[in-house]
Write a protein that holds these residues in place. Structure first.
Motif, short mmCIF file in Angstrom:
data_model
loop_
_atom_site.label_atom_id
_atom_site.label_comp_id
_atom_site.label_asym_id
_atom_site.label_seq_id
_atom_site.Cartn_x
_atom_site.Cartn_y
_atom_site.Cartn_z
N MET A 183 0.70 -1.21 -0.01
CA MET A 183 0.12 0.14 -0.06
C MET A 183 0.63 1.23 -0.05
O MET A 183 0.28 2.37 -0.49
N TRP A 184 1.83 1.11 0.51
CA TRP A 184 2.73 2.40 0.67
C TRP A 184 3.99 2.60 -0.03
O TRP A 184 4.74 1.59 -0.52
N ASP A 185 4.17 3.90 -0.51
CA ASP A 185 5.36 4.32 -1.29
C ASP A 185 6.26 4.77 -0.38
O ASP A 185 6.12 5.82 -0.07
N PHE A 186 7.30 4.09 -0.10
CA PHE A 186 8.28 4.48 0.60
C PHE A 186 9.21 5.87 0.26
O PHE A 186 9.83 6.59 1.06
N LYS A 187 9.06 5.94 -1.01
CA LYS A 187 9.97 7.35 -1.62
C LYS A 187 8.97 8.35 -1.34
O LYS A 187 9.57 9.41 -0.80
N LYS A 188 7.83 8.22 -1.58
CA LYS A 188 6.71 9.28 -1.49
C LYS A 188 6.24 9.79 0.09
O LYS A 188 6.07 10.84 0.31
N LYS A 189 6.61 8.56 0.78
CA LYS A 189 5.97 8.71 2.15
C LYS A 189 4.52 9.03 2.33
O LYS A 189 3.99 9.88 2.84
N ASP A 190 3.92 8.09 1.59
CA ASP A 190 2.44 8.38 1.31
C ASP A 190 1.91 6.97 0.56
O ASP A 190 2.69 6.16 0.27
N TYR A 191 0.52 6.78 0.63
CA TYR A 191 0.02 5.71 -0.02
C TYR A 191 0.38 5.71 -1.35
O TYR A 191 0.68 6.76 -2.29
N HIS A 192 0.80 4.59 -1.86
CA HIS A 192 1.10 4.41 -3.55
C HIS A 192 -0.03 5.01 -4.36
O HIS A 192 -1.11 4.75 -3.89
N ASP A 193 0.28 5.29 -5.45
CA ASP A 193 -0.70 6.05 -6.34
C ASP A 193 -1.72 5.01 -6.79
O ASP A 193 -2.81 5.26 -6.98
N TRP A 194 -1.62 3.59 -6.56
CA TRP A 194 -2.49 2.75 -7.06
C TRP A 194 -3.78 2.69 -6.02
O TRP A 194 -5.12 2.39 -6.40
N ILE A 195 -3.52 2.96 -4.82
CA ILE A 195 -4.51 3.05 -3.64
C ILE A 195 -5.38 4.05 -4.07
O ILE A 195 -6.59 4.03 -3.93
N TYR A 196 -4.99 5.47 -4.47
CA TYR A 196 -5.67 6.51 -4.90
C TYR A 196 -6.46 6.36 -5.96
O TYR A 196 -7.77 6.51 -6.23
N ALA A 197 -5.89 5.63 -7.26
CA ALA A 197 -6.36 5.20 -8.46
C ALA A 197 -7.86 4.36 -8.11
O ALA A 197 -8.88 4.50 -8.82
N GLU A 198 -7.57 3.27 -7.16
CA GLU A 198 -8.58 2.58 -6.99
C GLU A 198 -9.78 3.04 -5.91
O GLU A 198 -10.63 2.31 -5.71
N GLY A 199 -9.39 4.05 -5.57
CA GLY A 199 -10.32 4.69 -4.48
C GLY A 199 -10.16 4.38 -3.10
O GLY A 199 -11.07 4.45 -2.23
N LEU A 200 -9.18 3.66 -2.69
CA LEU A 200 -9.21 2.72 -1.57
C LEU A 200 -8.88 3.63 -0.38
O LEU A 200 -9.14 3.58 0.88
N HIS A 201 -8.05 4.73 -0.55
CA HIS A 201 -7.80 5.66 0.38
C HIS A 201 -9.20 6.34 1.26
O HIS A 201 -9.21 6.64 2.31
N LYS A 202 -10.33 6.21 0.57
CA LYS A 202 -11.58 6.64 0.82
C LYS A 202 -11.95 5.68 2.10
O LYS A 202 -12.59 6.09 3.02
N ILE A 203 -11.48 4.43 2.11
CA ILE A 203 -11.99 3.41 3.34
C ILE A 203 -10.75 3.11 4.24
O ILE A 203 -11.07 2.46 5.25
N LEU A 204 -9.70 3.82 3.89
CA LEU A 204 -8.55 3.73 5.06
C LEU A 204 -8.58 5.23 5.90
O LEU A 204 -8.65 6.21 5.45
N PRO A 205 -8.68 4.90 7.46
CA PRO A 205 -8.92 5.93 8.15
C PRO A 205 -7.63 6.83 8.23
O PRO A 205 -6.59 6.15 7.67
#
Length: 456
Positions: A183-205
């Motif tokens: 899930m995590w992009d260690f370079k960006k220090k944020d969720y990986h782009d695919w998490i946002y592309a799939e809309g999964l960030h909306k259900i991660l608290p």
């Protein structure tokens, strides 16, 4: 009444409850086990209802005790496991087991969108292990069970779900998100782009520090409730809090995991090929980790040796390192064992025992396994200069293993620690404001120093 911190330490098999006093000494423990249940596909899974009932009943009972005053509670659990709740906080799906299968077609569809695989592994610090990557569990759920997925308000990693049982506040924290989840992009220090592309960030608290404590009124008492912590990261915490110099921790058991909390660089494709992954420290920094299926391989090979020599199955536990035996074997050394769960380039087509005694064959086995262990340690160290090596877990009291590791890594100071409380103690430390000093491990972990044997 004695002031204590309560810890639930949830393993796949054993569910444990501990009370620690203000000096981190264990003053109470309680164990339980539950039978697994089946999910809708017939795959074994955690019985969440029984677990929840046990958590509440144990905690409520101890709260009423006139002997202990619980000031804080925290939770350490195994990773790669998500609990999905709806807008009312009700669980809407089983806790899908990370051993569950993902179809090759679904995996192929994922990497058509978000590949190539090698680059993806480097970015996310994860090897590709199907459901063992909890991000893939969400992708699988969204595309294989869309009706269930639609009901989800929040997906919580297991430590955070157990915290949620007590607080009803949904949160995420670093050690669970950063543990081979993809899930995590260690370079960006944020969720990986695919998490946002799939809309999964909306259900991660919302993501908070692992040291976060929520002070609340629970059954009439003011208690600080922790947000939970992944067990491997919890085990590392007592070391990172009490040791000032760089060190490497090898946590041994079914898997032997060499943890380097000081690696500043991102993983390379070569690291990933060598079975390196990232864990995460409580502050979000990566922990470079090399895995070896040591305990499982050891068990299988010892079983075969025991049958071959027709000896007591417990004999291997009492074998001590013999200097003369070692040099006899190493003089004309060739690999003798074919591994069952490990792949190496130079292993023979089949195991062929060439010794008359169990002890000699056992020494040969340990030499081969320790050579693999040393390679794994060197991979985790990488280009860092690390002189301190700590080993805990099942192999820390194996005399042959320890003597050989000490011999092959003579440039490192080797110490073993003995604590069956590792992850529970880490969870207690995570929620405490107490500073640890250099004597902590000696006092709490039966620290032993090992010196390499003298070469004749």
């Amino acid at each position: 009444m004695k002031k204590v911190t309560a810890i639930f330490d949830i393993g796949k098999t054993n569910k444990k409850f501990f009370l620690f006093d203000t000096d981190y000494q264990e003053v109470y423990r309680e164990y339980s086990t539950f039978e697994t249940i089946a999910d809708e596909d017939g795959h074994p899974t955690e019985d969440l209802k029984s677990l929840q009932d046990w958590l509440k009943s144990v905690f409520d009972r101890i709260l009423k005790s006139e002997k202990y005053n619980i000031t804080a509670v925290n939770f350490s659990t195994y990773g790669a496991s998500l609990v999905h709740v709806d807008e009312n906080g009700e669980v809407v799906a089983p806790l899908y087991n990370y051993t569950k299968h993902i179809s090759p077609e679904l995996k192929a569809s994922f990497f058509q969108k978000y590949g190539p695989e090698e680059k993806f592994c480097v970015e996310t610090g994860s090897s590709l292990d199907g459901m063992l990557n909890s991000g893939m569990q969400l992708y699988w759920l969204k595309h294989s069970k869309p009706e269930t997925f639609k009901k989800i308000k929040y997906s919580l990693h297991l430590p955070q779900y157990i915290s949620y049982i007590f607080t009803e506040i949904p949160i995420s924290e670093y050690t669970s998100i950063g543990c081979h989840t993809a899930m995590w992009d260690f370079k960006k220090k944020d969720y990986h782009d695919w998490i946002y592309a799939e809309g999964l960030h909306k259900i991660l608290p919302p993501l908070v520090s692992t040291e976060t404590g929520i002070t609340m009124n629970y059954n009439g008492k003011r208690i600080k409730v922790g947000v939970g912590i992944h067990d491997s990261s919890a085990s590392l915490l007592p070391y990172s809090r009490s040791i000032k110099k760089k060190f490497l921790l090898v946590s041994t058991g079914t898997w032997s995991i060499a943890l380097n909390p000081f690696s500043e660089k991102l993983l390379t494709e070569e690291d990933v090929a060598n079975d390196c992954i990232n864990y995460m420290r409580i502050n979000g920094k990566p922990v470079k980790s090399a895995r070896l299926f040591l305990g499982e391989e050891y068990s299988e090979q010892v079983k075969q040796l025991t049958e071959h020599f027709k000896v007591d199955p417990e004999l291997h536990k009492s074998v001590k390192f013999c200097y003369d035996t070692y040099f006899e074997i190493i003089k004309d050394f060739v690999p003798m064992f074919r591994w069952m769960g490990i792949k190496t380039k130079n292993m023979p087509e089949a195991s062929k025992i060439t010794y008359d005694s169990f002890e000699h064959a056992y020494h040969h086995l340990m030499i081969e396994l320790v050579m693999l262990q040393v390679e794994s340690i060197k991979i985790a160290v990488g280009n860092d200069v690390i002189e301190k090596l700590y080993i805990d877990g099942g192999f820390s009291d194996n005399d042959v293993y320890i003597k050989l590791v000490s011999h092959y890594l003579r440039n490192m100071e080797l110490r073993t620690t003995d604590s069956s409380l590792g992850s529970a103690l880490g969870a207690a430390i995570a929620i405490s404001d107490t500073k640890l000093n250099s004597k902590f491990l000696k006092k709490n972990y039966c620290l032993k120093k090992h010196v390499p044997f003298i070469l004749k």
